[in-house]
Write an enzyme that holds these catalytic residues in place. Structure first.
Site, PDB file in Angstrom:
ATOM      1  CG  ASP A  92      12.895 121.140  75.248  1.00 32.84           C
ATOM      2  OD1 ASP A  92      12.047 120.242  75.050  1.00 32.84           O
ATOM      3  OD2 ASP A  92      12.593 122.327  75.487  1.00 32.84           O
TER       4      ASP A  92
ATOM      5  CE1 TYR B  56      54.849 115.467  78.291  1.00 32.32           C
ATOM      6  CE2 TYR B  56      57.066 115.541  77.364  1.00 32.32           C
ATOM      7  CZ  TYR B  56      55.697 115.584  77.199  1.00 32.32           C
ATOM      8  OH  TYR B  56      55.157 115.727  75.949  1.00 32.32           O
TER       9      TYR B  56
ATOM     10  CB  ALA C  59      15.313 120.020  67.194  1.00 30.26           C
TER      11      ALA C  59
ATOM     12  N   GLY D 224      13.637 125.531  68.185  1.00 32.49           N
ATOM     13  CA  GLY D 224      13.635 126.687  69.072  1.00 32.49           C
ATOM     14  C   GLY D 224      15.018 127.192  69.429  1.00 32.49           C
TER      15      GLY D 224
ATOM     16  NE  ARG E 181      12.121 129.846  79.497  1.00 35.77           N
ATOM     17  CZ  ARG E 181      11.171 129.022  79.927  1.00 35.77           C
ATOM     18  NH1 ARG E 181      10.913 128.936  81.228  1.00 35.77           N
ATOM     19  NH2 ARG E 181      10.498 128.271  79.078  1.00 35.77           N
TER      20      ARG E 181
ATOM     21  CB  ALA F 255      62.627 110.130  90.768  1.00 35.52           C
TER      22      ALA F 255
END
Length: 490
Positions: free
Chosen positions: A112, A375, A16, A18, A22, A389
């Site tokens: 990977d 809310y 691990a 690297g 890319r 409401a």
């Protein structure tokens, strides 16, 4: 994860170190995530299923980040730092030195390659031991082998060597069998041959693959196992391969839960992390994402178009077109459509969070309802409550958050604002449009009503020339004519 016991004489080295250029990312390649775990996390979880005697993780690029992830997933792992000598051969050499036992079989994995399963690795180990090989490698056959090291075989179909893409001759580039970067070695042979590996190659690195040729030159047996599923053996090197691996893993995860009794109406649009848990008779409708440590109980229906992150969903609950994180939804409760549940939103059994409702850090009791356009933040709501409401718990005074407490069987009118800190007693009622700034006693009716004042002619005077002024003038003229006619008739 399959719990497969390989042998106490197995050790694992995970590469691990690297950078993964890319990926074009500030995040180390092995820390990119699919299915709820990092690539490295998947590899370490699979390795743990083999019950190795010890595990070493070799790190270098973004060393602390990668080491932290490795120890979080596998606390017993030994972290090994790669030095300035580049290459997989050097990484394994350092990992081997840290493990320090020449009697072990050494399983080398890449951080990977997230899709390998314990069953495939067990088959690799079984072949290695049955053939008494010095090394056994995992291979895959691809239609397009570009970018991968090629497995070159000799007479009798035995493995002769591995050649990297940049070092391959034209006839070698035509080979479609590739090295998957997964090996089992006999430790003593590996240690001996690694000492002979140099860096005279196109990349100036110490290649682990060179060990295969050296073992063959020494007359030692080298075996190979071809992966039945080539996709599972491939590493992730760029964002395209990352998404392909994610799709493959997700399809595997969805199939697993379908076999366990979960109905997935549209696997193509349903995503389930490997860390999630689902009970039998759960139904997932299209566009549903079940992420991280989410747990869904028996009989629940989730979706369509719903995302659950680290949530708990109770038995027979229904969650529709909802975004929820760190929320708890009780049995027989209903949520949505178009609800937003933020962390520490908790809905009791049989409760309801309805359309266009946002809830944060609040407890909503059993059978209580917040049906629409509301809310609710930093609030405790008792049982059997119905909020009209447009209910808002105004929890923030620009400096600090405050709590609202609403007792049992409270019914509020539409468009109420509860200005925290405030408490509404059991059984209380509030009128429409109320702004509640003071505590309401149990059983009381709370109103905040001001006399309505009408200023006649205001629009015509203050907005002359507008359409509103014109229609108002006509209406006033018409009303005066009607009043005059009524007076004459009277």
């Amino acid at each position: 994860m399959t719990d497969t016991t390989a042998s106490s004489s197995l050790s694992v080295i995970v590469l691990a170190a690297g950078q993964g250029t890319r990926m074009k990312s500030a995040t180390p390649k092995v820390l990119h995530r699919i299915g709820g775990r990092s690539l490295l996390g998947h590899v370490l979880q699979t390795a743990a299923g083999l019950r190795p005697r010890s595990t070493a993780v070799v790190v270098r690029h973004e060393r602390d980040l990668v080491a932290s992830e490795a120890t979080a997933v596998s606390p017993e792992a030994v972290i090994v730092d790669q030095d300035e000598v580049a290459g997989t051969g050097r990484a394994v050499e350092l990992g081997l030195a840290a493990l320090g036992d020449d009697d072990d079989d050494i399983l080398v994995l890449s951080g990977d390659v997230p899709l390998l399963e314990a069953e495939m690795l067990t088959a690799l180990l079984d072949t290695h031991r049955a053939r008494r090989a010095a090394a056994t490698l995992l291979t895959a056959v691809l239609d397009d082998a570009s970018g991968y090291g090629r497995v070159i075989r000799s007479e009798g179909d035995t493995v002769a060597r591995i050649v990297e893409q940049k070092d391959a001759a034209p006839d070698e580039l035509a080979v479609t069998e590739i090295n998957a970067g997964v090996y089992v070695f006999q430790a003593a042979s590996l240690r001996r041959e690694l000492a002979r590996v140099g860096t005279a190659n196109a990349q100036g690195e110490k290649y682990l693959t060179d060990v295969i040729g050296l073992l063959r030159d020494a007359g030692l047996p080298v075996a190979a196992v071809t992966a039945p599923d080539a996709a599972a053996a491939l590493g992730v090197n760029d964002r395209i391969q990352l998404s392909e691996a994610a799709r493959t893993l997700n399809a595997r995860t969805v199939r697993h839960w379908q076999r366990e009794g979960v109905t997935v109406m549209d696997p193509a649009t349903t995503w389930i992390d490997v860390t999630a848990t689902l009970a039998p008779d759960v139904t997932l409708l299209p566009g549903t994402h079940v992420l991280r440590a989410t747990v869904i109980a028996e009989g629940a229906v989730v979706g369509p178009d719903t995302t659950l992150v680290d949530c708990e969903v109770g038995e027979r609950a229904t969650v529709t077109r909802t975004d929820a994180t760190l929320a708890v939804i009780g049995a027989d409760a209903t949520v949505g459509p178009f609800a937003y549940l933020r962390p520490n939103a908790r809905l009791g059994a049989g409760g309801k969070i309805g359309t266009f409702v946002e809830v944060k850090n609040s407890d909503i009791g059993a059978r209580s309802k917040v049906p629409h356009l509301s809310y609710i933040g930093d609030t405790t709501i008792g049982t059997g409550v119905n909020l009209g409401a447009g209910a808002i718990t105004a929890n923030y005074d620009d400096l600090a958050k405050h709590r609202t407490e609403i007792g049992d069987e409270v019914h509020s009118g539409s468009h109420n604002v509860f200005v925290a800190p405030v408490r509404i007693g059991d059984g209380a009622k509030t009128g429409a449009g109320a702004v509640i700034r003071k505590d309401v006693p149990a059983g009381a009716l709370a109103l905040s009503v001001a006399p309505q004042r009408n200023i006649e002619g205001w629009v015509e005077k203050n907005r002359p020339g507008t359409a509103a002024a014109e229609v108002a003038a006509r209406a006033r003229t018409s009303q005066k004519a009607d009043d005059g006619a009524q007076n004459e008739d009277g």
